[in-house]
Design a protein around this motif. Structure first.
Motif: not given
Length: 126
Positions: A55-57, A75-79, A82-84
């Motif tokens: 959901a966050a992605l 964008n930092a949160m998406v990256f 995504g890494a997580y």
């Protein structure tokens, strides 16, 4: 109630479900008896974590489409998420592969080993 002999623990366990290679013990119980409630809780927490990350992605991707791509906190949160998600997926693959290799090893070993004498006692999983 039936009991089952666990070939890994070398014990008889009432309401046996399976031997967990991750925790190194038998998962047993019916309904909310035994340690089955903890096993179900761990599985539910895993699904909840995956749903939250997904959901966050999705929300992050929607927000990134509305703004400039570089330089925003979204964008930092998406990256980061995504890494997580990538690390979580990789860990899931590793654990699944280890479980498959362990199950194959147990199967081969049990066929090569002569049957062991099992004491006639049943352990309750509390």
């Amino acid at each position: 109630r039936g009991a089952h002999h666990c070939s890994t623990c070398q014990r008889c366990v009432a309401d046996f479900d399976h031997h967990c290679g991750v925790f190194g013990r038998c998962v047993a119980g019916s309904g909310w008896r035994g340690n089955m409630k903890y096993f179900v809780g761990i599985i539910a927490a895993g699904y909840a974590g995956g749903g939250t990350a997904g959901a966050a992605l999705v929300v992050g991707a929607i927000e990134c489409g509305r703004r400039a791509w570089w330089g925003t906190w979204t964008n930092a949160m998406v990256f980061g998420l995504g890494a997580y998600a990538g690390l979580a997926a990789a860990a899931w693959v590793v654990v699944t592969a280890c479980q498959c290799v362990g199950a194959f090893y147990d199967c081969v070993e049990s066929r090569l080993r002569p049957p062991a004498r099992v004491p006639a006692r049943v352990f309750e999983m509390a």
